[in-house]
Design a protein around this motif. Sequence first.
Motif, PDB file in Angstrom:
ATOM      1  N   GLU A  66      12.980 -10.833  -8.522  1.00 34.30           N
ATOM      2  CA  GLU A  66      13.660 -10.629  -7.243  1.00 34.30           C
ATOM      3  C   GLU A  66      14.402 -11.875  -6.763  1.00 34.30           C
ATOM      4  N   ASP A  82       8.253  -8.921  -9.112  1.00 37.58           N
ATOM      5  CA  ASP A  82       8.419  -9.093  -7.664  1.00 37.58           C
ATOM      6  C   ASP A  82       7.291 -10.015  -7.210  1.00 37.58           C
ATOM      7  N   ILE A  84       6.390 -11.340  -4.264  1.00 37.48           N
ATOM      8  CA  ILE A  84       5.633 -10.741  -3.152  1.00 37.48           C
ATOM      9  C   ILE A  84       6.334  -9.421  -2.815  1.00 37.48           C
ATOM     10  N   ASP A  85       5.711  -8.328  -3.160  1.00 36.75           N
ATOM     11  CA  ASP A  85       6.260  -7.031  -2.761  1.00 36.75           C
ATOM     12  C   ASP A  85       5.539  -6.653  -1.471  1.00 36.75           C
ATOM     13  N   GLY A  86       6.334  -6.536  -0.407  1.00 37.49           N
ATOM     14  CA  GLY A  86       5.731  -6.377   0.914  1.00 37.49           C
ATOM     15  C   GLY A  86       5.949  -7.652   1.712  1.00 37.49           C
ATOM     16  N   THR A  87       7.108  -8.290   1.501  1.00 37.02           N
ATOM     17  CA  THR A  87       7.390  -9.554   2.206  1.00 37.02           C
ATOM     18  C   THR A  87       7.338  -9.368   3.720  1.00 37.02           C
ATOM     19  N   ARG A 155      12.331   2.646   2.138  1.00 42.49           N
ATOM     20  CA  ARG A 155      13.793   2.726   2.102  1.00 42.49           C
ATOM     21  C   ARG A 155      14.384   1.343   1.892  1.00 42.49           C
ATOM     22  N   GLY A 183       5.453  -0.375   3.354  1.00 36.95           N
ATOM     23  CA  GLY A 183       6.215  -1.626   3.220  1.00 36.95           C
ATOM     24  C   GLY A 183       6.062  -2.309   1.877  1.00 36.95           C
ATOM     25  N   THR A 184       5.364  -1.697   0.948  1.00 33.58           N
ATOM     26  CA  THR A 184       5.256  -2.278  -0.385  1.00 33.58           C
ATOM     27  C   THR A 184       5.332  -1.166  -1.440  1.00 33.58           C
ATOM     28  N   ALA A 185       6.467  -1.136  -2.114  1.00 30.55           N
ATOM     29  CA  ALA A 185       6.723  -0.069  -3.084  1.00 30.55           C
ATOM     30  C   ALA A 185       5.695  -0.073  -4.208  1.00 30.55           C
TER      31      ALA A 185
HETATM   32  C1  IPD Z   1      10.441  -4.017  -0.325  1.00 30.74           C
HETATM   33  C2  IPD Z   1       9.241  -3.087  -0.244  1.00 30.74           C
HETATM   34  C3  IPD Z   1       9.552  -1.845   0.585  1.00 30.74           C
HETATM   35  C4  IPD Z   1      10.780  -1.101   0.053  1.00 30.74           C
HETATM   36  C5  IPD Z   1      11.974  -2.055   0.021  1.00 30.74           C
HETATM   37  C6  IPD Z   1      11.643  -3.270  -0.849  1.00 30.74           C
HETATM   38  P1  IPD Z   1      10.074  -6.639  -0.811  1.00 30.74           P
HETATM   39  O1  IPD Z   1      10.189  -5.085  -1.239  1.00 30.74           O
HETATM   40  O2  IPD Z   1       8.829  -2.702  -1.523  1.00 30.74           O
HETATM   41  O3  IPD Z   1       8.469  -0.940   0.543  1.00 30.74           O
HETATM   42  O4  IPD Z   1      11.051  -0.027   0.895  1.00 30.74           O
HETATM   43  O5  IPD Z   1      13.086  -1.373  -0.530  1.00 30.74           O
HETATM   44  O6  IPD Z   1      12.752  -4.143  -0.881  1.00 30.74           O
HETATM   45  O7  IPD Z   1      11.391  -7.001  -0.195  1.00 30.74           O
HETATM   46  O8  IPD Z   1       8.967  -6.735   0.167  1.00 30.74           O
HETATM   47  O9  IPD Z   1       9.824  -7.366  -2.082  1.00 30.74           O
END
Ligand code: IPD
Length: 257
Positions: A66, A82, A84-87, A155, A183-185
């Motif tokens: 990322e 990624d 930190i997923d859920g930044t 989204r 907030g974290t895919a």
């Molecule tokens: C985000 C999260 C979020 C998703 C966003 C991503 P990040 O990743 O995964 O759930 O909806 O599209 O960008 O920015 O926290 O690494």
Amino acid sequence: MTRMKLAELLAKKSGKRMRKVFSDPKKNGVTRKPGSEIVTDLDKEINTFVIEQVHKHFADDDLVTEEAEAEDRPGTFRWFVDPIDGTDDFVWGIPLFCISIGCADEQGMLFGIVYDPVHDELFTAERGKGAFANGKKISVSKRQPPELLLRFAGRGYSEEAQTEDRNLCDALDPLFKKQRYLGTAALMLCYVAAGRGELLTLTGTTPWDSAAGSLIVTEAGGRVTNFAGTPWAPDDHTIMASNGLFHEDLVKRISDR
Ligand code: IPD
């Protein structure tokens, strides 16, 4: 050391840093990217750490991460990271975030590792060998309509991704009475794999968000496609990961919307 073992070690080490900085947020600088996206100093630090460590062990492997430019190395292995997923969760003090590390070879995704450091939950999958949470086998839920169903959603930041997500609600609300945007895919993908919900939809997704988790879902018995119903690939911008029991119906509802 195998690539998968290395990924596990890197995830655990990075997770330890996340726990430390999360408990003392003043130590973490936050920068705004163009639009509404943000990045922390720790995202960048972990991104650099993982790239350096992977290249130390496997110099020819390619990394798609990322927080750095895409590479073009000659090897057949490609990593998706990624840091930190859920930044946003991390910055707002919500204890739901993870590191996501996936690796593909010429046949597709080879392994996926997702580590949630706050709950010390490590999700792993290797192609053909099943999916696990902290070493225990996991599988997708068996719920289907007309039972009560839960959809996770995320989204992207573009206008297009936001509009597409709003349209999805109209198409899917009749089936899913429970909706969660965590907030974290990567973690939401793992939650589908572990049977904690029946579907995840993401608009504006990226390979680092979804690569590791996509394998974890399929190895747990679920189905992962783009919104058109084609098996998900890292350059797809939409993803739907379900328990597989009514996936065709979902694709139809989305395409008819
Ligand atoms: C985000 C999260 C979020 C998703 C966003 C991503 P990040 O990743 O995964 O759930 O909806 O599209 O960008 O920015 O926290 O690494």
